[in-house]
Design a protein around this motif. Structure first.
Motif, PDB file in Angstrom:
ATOM      1  N   LEU A 157      49.607  33.844  44.672  1.00  0.00           N
ATOM      2  CA  LEU A 157      48.557  34.499  45.580  1.00  0.00           C
ATOM      3  C   LEU A 157      48.412  35.874  45.572  1.00  0.00           C
ATOM      4  N   GLU A 158      49.234  36.586  45.448  1.00  0.00           N
ATOM      5  CA  GLU A 158      49.476  38.069  45.294  1.00  0.00           C
ATOM      6  C   GLU A 158      49.175  38.566  44.007  1.00  0.00           C
ATOM      7  N   SER A 159      49.482  38.130  43.104  1.00  0.00           N
ATOM      8  CA  SER A 159      49.238  38.421  41.786  1.00  0.00           C
ATOM      9  C   SER A 159      47.778  38.273  41.449  1.00  0.00           C
ATOM     10  N   ARG A 160      47.328  37.148  41.858  1.00  0.00           N
ATOM     11  CA  ARG A 160      45.753  36.865  41.892  1.00  0.00           C
ATOM     12  C   ARG A 160      44.978  37.826  42.600  1.00  0.00           C
ATOM     13  N   TYR A 161      45.525  38.337  43.546  1.00  0.00           N
ATOM     14  CA  TYR A 161      44.718  39.380  44.278  1.00  0.00           C
ATOM     15  C   TYR A 161      44.691  40.674  43.530  1.00  0.00           C
ATOM     16  N   LEU A 166      42.116  44.876  40.238  1.00  0.00           N
ATOM     17  CA  LEU A 166      42.195  45.647  38.733  1.00  0.00           C
ATOM     18  C   LEU A 166      40.902  45.153  38.041  1.00  0.00           C
ATOM     19  N   SER A 167      40.532  43.921  37.953  1.00  0.00           N
ATOM     20  CA  SER A 167      39.315  43.570  37.168  1.00  0.00           C
ATOM     21  C   SER A 167      37.869  44.130  37.791  1.00  0.00           C
ATOM     22  N   ILE A 195      37.680  39.126  44.076  1.00  0.00           N
ATOM     23  CA  ILE A 195      38.458  40.000  45.146  1.00  0.00           C
ATOM     24  C   ILE A 195      38.301  39.189  46.441  1.00  0.00           C
ATOM     25  N   ALA A 196      37.163  38.919  46.799  1.00  0.00           N
ATOM     26  CA  ALA A 196      37.029  38.236  47.996  1.00  0.00           C
ATOM     27  C   ALA A 196      37.328  36.801  48.145  1.00  0.00           C
TER      28      ALA A 196
END
Length: 265
Positions: free
Chosen positions: A127-131, A136-137, A143-144
């Motif tokens: 979850l943190e990596s996806r955020y 960064l993207s 992001i939301a």
């Protein structure tokens, strides 16, 4: 909840579900319960049927500890090997003064969340990596969505002391539902009183919270439900949290449950 609202135990949960079902009207109601909610929901529907009231049209139980004697997990063994006094002394605290529930004894949400992260660190990391990847993207939608998922995973309610200790004793230590010995007030919970409600049980094949067969045990407990009104789903490559969030829920489980609902007459 302020102290003036009174205590909240496992039986109170059952009674609350009963009131909700009566308010909704059960004739056309499909009920779905996940994890801890499965036992009190099964109890509430069985008590309605026992009293001659119309039970729900269908009942879907997902990843729940209905019979913790079957393939006990580390969670089950931990609950069975520690006394209620140990839990009372170790994981219960008092809500501090500046909150509405000041003075109430609870198992704080932060303790529950810490236990979940410790048990499944890979999910928190994902979850943190996806955020951070979405940050960064620069994709505002990503992001939301990732922030929402991260916040939802951490959104855990404080659990009333009586509810936690009742659940440990009734469900995990004494297996009262599975043994047919659970009494809510003066009423005995008899799952076999359910006869007209269609039943669907859902398990994940990698669930390390509710062991294999613990949720499907409802098939045995609800012995009066005819075979044509039963549906048993064991989802491959699916852990406990995949049952109700993420890809397995959206792409496999939810469509299967919707088909089950559509088949109920």
């Amino acid at each position: 909840m302020p102290l003036a609202a009174g205590p909240f135990g496992l039986d109170d949960y059952v009674l609350a579900i009963e009131r909700f079902l009566r308010k909704l009207g059960c004739a056309h109601t499909h009920v779905i319960a996940v994890c801890q909610a499965t036992a009190p929901t099964l109890a509430a529907t069985a008590l309605l049927a026992r009293e001659g009231e119309a039970p729900p049209l269908s009942l879907t139980l997902m990843g729940g500890p209905l019979d913790t004697r079957i393939n006990p997990t580390a969670v089950d063994r931990f609950a069975q090997s520690h006394s209620l006094d140990w839990f009372r002394d170790t994981v219960i605290d008092t809500v501090p003064p500046r909150y509405a529930g000041s003075g109430r004894r609870v198992c704080p949400g932060f303790i529950q969340h810490a236990a979940i992260v410790a048990s499944h660190p890979h999910r928190q990391l994902a979850l943190e990596s996806r955020y951070w990847s979405s940050r960064l993207s620069g994709d505002a939608t990503a992001i939301a969505n990732s922030l929402r998922s991260l916040n939802e995973y951490a959104a855990i309610l404080d659990m009333a002391e009586a509810y936690l200790l009742d659940t440990i004793r009734v469900i995990f230590q004494e297996q009262q539902l599975a043994r047919g010995k659970w009494r809510v007030g003066e009423r005995c919970v008899q799952s076999q009183d359910l006869a007209s409600t269609a039943l669907c049980t859902v398990e994940g094949d990698r669930d390390d919270i509710a062991g294999a067969g613990q949720t499907h045990a409802a098939d045995t407990l609800c012995s009066a439900i005819p075979a044509q009104k039963r549906c048993r789903l064991t989802i491959s490559d699916c852990d406990h949290y995949d049952l109700f969030t993420g890809t397995r829920w959206h792409e496999v489980i939810h469509p299967a449950v919707v088909r089950f609902w559509a088949s109920v007459r």
